[in-house]
Design a protein around this motif. Structure first.
Motif, short mmCIF file in Angstrom:
data_model
loop_
_atom_site.label_atom_id
_atom_site.label_comp_id
_atom_site.label_asym_id
_atom_site.label_seq_id
_atom_site.Cartn_x
_atom_site.Cartn_y
_atom_site.Cartn_z
N GLU A 258 0.84 -1.20 0.00
CA GLU A 258 0.00 0.00 0.00
C GLU A 258 0.88 1.24 0.00
O GLU A 258 1.88 1.32 0.71
N LEU A 259 0.48 2.24 -0.78
CA LEU A 259 1.22 3.49 -0.86
C LEU A 259 0.78 4.42 0.28
O LEU A 259 -0.40 4.70 0.45
N LEU A 260 1.77 4.91 1.04
CA LEU A 260 1.54 5.87 2.10
C LEU A 260 2.32 7.14 1.77
O LEU A 260 3.45 7.07 1.27
N ILE A 261 1.72 8.29 2.07
CA ILE A 261 2.31 9.56 1.68
C ILE A 261 2.40 10.53 2.86
O ILE A 261 1.44 10.70 3.61
N ARG A 262 3.55 11.14 3.00
CA ARG A 262 3.76 12.24 3.95
C ARG A 262 4.18 13.46 3.14
O ARG A 262 5.15 13.42 2.39
N THR A 263 3.43 14.56 3.27
CA THR A 263 3.68 15.70 2.41
C THR A 263 3.10 16.98 3.00
O THR A 263 2.17 16.94 3.83
N ALA A 264 3.63 18.10 2.56
CA ALA A 264 3.12 19.40 3.00
C ALA A 264 1.73 19.69 2.47
O ALA A 264 1.02 20.55 2.99
N THR A 265 1.31 18.95 1.45
CA THR A 265 0.00 19.18 0.83
C THR A 265 -1.11 18.35 1.47
O THR A 265 -2.23 18.34 0.98
N MET A 266 -0.81 17.66 2.57
CA MET A 266 -1.77 16.73 3.16
C MET A 266 -2.87 17.44 3.96
O MET A 266 -2.65 18.49 4.55
#
Length: 520
Positions: A360-368
């Motif tokens: 599964e793809l997990l994302i950490r970002t300033a746009t979250m």
């Protein structure tokens, strides 16, 4: 210094006051005029009792007023909530109630829809943009223009709520995604930089305001001082008219779901259009059938093409710039994560997988996103916490998308973990459709599943089992659903069955069911 979304308009108004900020249906508004109009609306909202952090509804079709509405609402320190003006009235009333909307911005074209919404009690206190005999206070756009045009004295921080978008929810109720000025502006900066936006660009905004890809035209373009051309509703339904508009407006950047581009290719009379002004074509929301993408890239050889990926919870997180047209049958990659973003690919035990393995793809970002509105449990379940340094955890958003990292180092989409699909670019929880069917008095069981169409997209079909002694038909059910679901979530076909195929655990075998009904 730009740290709020409203600063993008103010900054462009100072640099290029006469530059067109938005165009729609032969009307336009400059950055200077937009800055004035957003201040007037903000001052009126504050005068009407709106406070920092309040949610204000936007009930508009594609029009110039959408830009004035969202920036005026944010300038007042409130968050805008885009509402689908074609959605069933009960659904819209639910959204008004769910996030406590007391003020609604609209225009005269929405009179009939507003009448349906206000036919039952709501918490609305005022309607702005449509004067009339309403059970709440009504204020015309002409009255808005009489307000003072100075910026209101409201202290807004970058982590304050800026907008809230609703998507399909698995429990049967839509869920509201909360974005701040920080996350929205981070998206605007990253996308404007990635695609090299300049004041010379003219951006085609095909998406309605309640669809998250609209933020490119509404946020990124003003940041760069570019012009956004809002495609009128009528043009979205007629490919030939749409391509004629693209030619007339000399668009340089286009962004839409693949379906709109496929329809242009098939019925847009492209051979008769001069679209050499196009320098970049972006698509997102769902996969683009490679045979159609290849033809379109050959049709517009001067333009670059990019696959854009990212759930509404993170705005965007990956990109893939096509070096050449894909081969027919080739599945283009999601690409690579963009700047200021980190990814994880985890297995069911939350352990990182090796390249080539599914996870599964997990994302950490300033746009979250900040989280889901009024749903801390859902927010918590959507996040994965990882300790980066002792005593400090970082949150990653669980996309629910299964991917793998290819030998080329790029991400490839493999499917979904859950019962969520994309149809015509819209996110639909199939269980929300099933729950709507189950709310009908005659339905004992309901199964909803996706099917492919000839263009390589996905549509929704359903099967139902009636309660003993009860009766209904497909037409009645479709009418029933049309009052409860947006049009894009309605099943194309509804089958009546005596039973469903099930696995060893008793769960419905949706794949087998789809195969059975496909032979009917």
């Amino acid at each position: 210094m730009i740290h709020l979304l409203t600063h993008t308009v103010q900054n462009s108004a100072q640099r290029t006051p006469d530059q067109e900020a938005f165009r729609c249906a032969n009307r336009s508004i400059s950055f200077a005029h937009l800055a004035k109009r957003m201040n007037q609306l903000a001052n009126l909202l504050l005068q009407s009792g709106v406070q920092r952090g309040d949610r204000v509804g936007v009930f508009l079709n594609r029009s110039l007023e959408t830009a004035i509405a969202i920036y005026g609402i944010m300038q007042a320190g409130a968050a805008y909530v885009p509402l689908d003006s074609s959605a069933p009235a009960p659904r819209t009333r639910f959204l008004l109630q769910d996030c406590g909307i007391k003020h609604l911005v609209t225009n005269p074209s929405q009179r009939r829809g507003l009448q349906q919404i206000l036919s039952e009690k709501t918490n609305l206190r005022s309607v702005i943009g449509l004067k009339g005999e309403w059970p709440v206070e009504s204020i015309s756009w002409e009255e808005v223009e009489q307000m003072k045009s100075h910026a209101p004295p409201v202290r807004i921080l970058e982590n304050d709520l800026a907008y809230l978008m609703y998507t399909s929810g698995s429990t049967g109720a839509p869920k509201g995604i909360m974005h701040t000025h920080r996350s929205g502006l981070a998206y605007a900066k990253l996308s404007a930089g990635l695609y090299g936006l300049t004041p010379d660009d003219r951006i085609g905004n095909h998406a309605p305001l309640y669809f998250d890809i609209s933020t490119f035209g509404y946020f990124s373009a003003p940041l760069a001082g570019a012009t956004t051309v809002i495609v009128p509703d009528a043009h979205t339904k007629m490919p030939a008219s749409l391509t004629q508009l693209m030619e007339k407006e000399r668009l340089s950047i286009w962004y839409s779901v693949p379906l709109a581009l496929v329809q242009m290719l098939q019925r847009g009379l492209l051979e008769k259009r001069d679209l050499t002004s196009l320098r970049w074509v972006l698509y997102g929301g769902e996969p683009f059938p490679s045979k159609h993408l290849r033809k379109l890239m050959q049709q517009w050889p001067q333009a670059r093409f990019s696959n854009v990926y990212g759930p509404a919870e993170v705005n965007q997180c990956t990109f893939y710039h096509f070096p050449k047209p894909p081969e027919e049958g080739e599945a283009p990659p999601l690409g690579q994560v963009w700047d200021n973003t980190e990814m994880l690919v985890l297995d069911e035990k939350n352990e990182e997988v090796a390249s080539g393995q599914t996870g599964e793809l997990l994302i950490r970002t300033a746009t979250m996103m900040r989280g889901y509105w009024n749903n801390p449990k859902l927010t918590q379940n959507s996040l994965f916490k990882k300790e980066t340094v002792p005593g400090m955890e970082e949150a990653f958003y669980r996309t629910g998308d299964l991917v793998k990292i290819g030998d080329d180092g790029l991400l490839y989409f493999l499917g979904r973990k859950d019962r969520q699909i994309k149809t015509r670019g819209y996110r639909v929880e199939l269980d929300e459709v099933a729950n709507a069917l189950l709310s009908h008095e005659a339905i004992a069981e309901a199964a909803v599943f996706p099917v492919g169409n000839k263009d390589g997209g996905r549509l929704i079909e359903a099967a139902v089992i009636l309660k003993n002694g009860m009766d209904t038909d497909g037409e009645a059910l479709r009418k029933y659903l049309a009052d409860r679901l947006p049009s894009y979530a309605l099943p194309q076909k509804i089958y009546f069955r005596n039973g469903f195929p099930r696995g060893s655990t008793g769960k419905i075998d949706y794949h087998q069911l789809a195969q059975i009904v496909s032979k009917l």
